[in-house]
Enzyme design. Structure first.
Site, short mmCIF file in Angstrom:
data_model
loop_
_atom_site.label_atom_id
_atom_site.label_comp_id
_atom_site.label_asym_id
_atom_site.label_seq_id
_atom_site.Cartn_x
_atom_site.Cartn_y
_atom_site.Cartn_z
N HIS A 148 0.84 4.32 -2.68
CA HIS A 148 0.56 5.70 -2.28
C HIS A 148 1.74 6.62 -2.61
O HIS A 148 1.54 7.80 -2.90
CB HIS A 148 0.23 5.76 -0.79
CG HIS A 148 -1.19 5.39 -0.49
ND1 HIS A 148 -2.01 6.15 0.31
CD2 HIS A 148 -1.94 4.33 -0.90
CE1 HIS A 148 -3.21 5.58 0.39
NE2 HIS A 148 -3.18 4.47 -0.34
N ASP A 149 2.94 6.09 -2.56
CA ASP A 149 4.10 6.89 -2.94
C ASP A 149 4.05 7.20 -4.43
O ASP A 149 4.21 8.35 -4.85
CB ASP A 149 5.39 6.14 -2.60
CG ASP A 149 6.64 6.93 -2.92
OD1 ASP A 149 6.65 8.16 -2.65
OD2 ASP A 149 7.60 6.35 -3.44
N ASN A 162 -3.61 9.09 3.87
CA ASN A 162 -2.48 8.31 4.37
C ASN A 162 -2.45 8.12 5.88
O ASN A 162 -1.81 7.18 6.37
CB ASN A 162 -1.17 8.99 3.95
CG ASN A 162 -0.97 8.98 2.45
OD1 ASN A 162 -1.43 8.09 1.76
ND2 ASN A 162 -0.28 9.99 1.94
N ARG A 198 0.83 -1.21 0.00
CA ARG A 198 0.00 0.00 0.00
C ARG A 198 0.87 1.26 0.00
O ARG A 198 0.59 2.24 -0.71
CB ARG A 198 -0.92 -0.01 1.23
CG ARG A 198 -1.84 1.21 1.35
CD ARG A 198 -2.75 1.04 2.57
NE ARG A 198 -3.58 2.21 2.80
CZ ARG A 198 -4.72 2.46 2.18
NH1 ARG A 198 -5.15 1.60 1.27
NH2 ARG A 198 -5.42 3.54 2.46
N HIS A 218 -6.25 -5.64 -2.60
CA HIS A 218 -7.20 -5.64 -1.49
C HIS A 218 -7.43 -7.04 -0.93
O HIS A 218 -8.21 -7.21 0.00
CB HIS A 218 -8.54 -5.04 -1.93
CG HIS A 218 -8.47 -3.57 -2.20
ND1 HIS A 218 -9.52 -2.87 -2.75
CD2 HIS A 218 -7.49 -2.66 -1.98
CE1 HIS A 218 -9.18 -1.60 -2.88
NE2 HIS A 218 -7.95 -1.45 -2.42
#
Length: 358
Positions: A63-64, A91, A59, A191
């Site tokens: 996100h990065d 975040n 994750r 997920h």
């Protein structure tokens, strides 16, 4: 001009031009041969103590990459003068185990100071996390450098697709990063691991995400695309006042096999057990639904495609060559003097002339 002369000039030009947005498998084989092994051992040790490390690393890499590209900026700490990415709403508190990256970086700095970027550590850690939970390992092209900007208050954090996006919004969000609809459906399979906070699906504190209490147009307030039995289970976990009294309450994203990297996420989606609106959205588009159905039929096909899509995602807006820096501490931007010195030394290193990833 002869063809031989032309090809020779083209080769020389390719060697002289900066290698912007180009990565290479085995990038550290000369400058830090044990780099990937050190990261793998660090992640494995942390995973043995807490299996939540694996989904957290996957994750965090996602996100990065989706905010300013894969530049390690999500790892930078907030300062009195700047709220960093890690403390933006998408975040915090969902990203965790930053200390795992810290430990890997400390070991690498002891072995190969100033060589391995935090962005590459995160890409390696995500790959190792996939493998630790039953997914396919894969080669990670490296050579990313670290960004010097991390802001949780500007529009860049909006690039992260929220859990209430519909099919069109999801496709557009990924297309903006040069990822296809197939990449989006494939990567949604992440997920299959990890947990989510109530606010992402119960609507507590976020009405757009509400699937349980005040879903628009539903007599009982429950999203009709969600299994009623599952909805009642989720209500017991996330009561309507959970944001006030249980702000850190979480539940698994994959009800069937929550700790295994397998295709049961897609099995759940087809049975109305997808936790988020964005999960259910995969069934509302013919192309997306066909992909979901194909991954239900073949776990192996999905795992292979996931590895390829992760490599592709890991190439989003990367910094290479003399761009950015190699952060000595993943939480802190280097002093400008240190960055300038490293740029000067990097300019004469063949390590920064790399070939494109396949």
């Amino acid at each position: 001009m002869s063809m031989r002369c032309f090809l020779g000039m083209a080769t020389l030009l390719a060697e002289l031009l900066p290698a912007a947005s180009r990565l290479d498998v085995g990038f550290y084989k000369k400058t830090c041969p044990s780099a990937e092994t050190i990261v793998q051992q660090t992640v494995a040790a942390a995973f043995s103590n807490n299996s939540g490390v694996a989904p957290a690393m996957i994750r965090m890499h996602f996100h990065d990459c989706f905010v300013r590209g894969c530049d390690g900026s999500v790892l930078i700490d907030t300062t009195p003068n700047n709220t960093a990415e890690k403390d933006a709403v998408p975040n915090n508190p969902s990203l965790r185990f930053f200390d795992v990256v810290d430990r890997a970086k400390a070991s690498l700095e002891a072995r190969c100071p100033g060589v391995v970027s935090c962005a590459d550590i995160l890409a390696f850690a995500a790959r190792d996390s996939v493998a630790l939970t039953g997914g396919n390992s894969y080669q990670v092209p490296a050579g990313r450098r670290d960004g010097r900007v991390s802001s949780g208050t500007d529009n860049s954090t909006r690039d992260l697709p929220p859990p209430f996006f519909n099919a069109t919004q999801l496709a557009n969000s990924f297309a903006a990063k040069n990822l296809t609809v197939e990449d989006m459906v494939v990567l949604s399979g992440a997920h299959t691991l990890g947990v989510s906070h109530c606010s992402s699906f119960a609507g507590v504190g976020n009405s757009l995400a509400d699937r349980l209490y005040n879903f628009s147009g539903s007599p009982d307030g429950i999203d009709p695309a969600l299994s009623k039995a599952y909805a009642f289970l989720l209500k017991s976990i996330c009561p309507s006042n959970s944001s006030q009294f249980f702000p850190n309450t979480t539940t698994f994203m994959d009800l069937i096999t929550p700790t295994n990297f397998d295709n049961n996420y897609y099995v759940g989606v087809t049975n109305n057990l997808g936790l988020f609106k964005s999960d259910a959205a995969l069934l509302t588009n013919a192309t997306m639904k066909a992909l979901v159905d194909s991954f239900v039929r073949s776990k192996g096909r999905w795992k292979a495609k996931f590895a390829k899509s992760m490599v592709k995602m890991g190439n989003i807006q990367v910094l290479t060559g003399t761009q950015g820096e190699i952060r000595r501490n993943c939480r802190v931007i280097n002093p400008l003097s240190a960055t300038a010195k490293h740029h000067e030394s990097a300019g004469s290193s063949s390590e920064f002339t790399v070939v494109a990833a396949s």
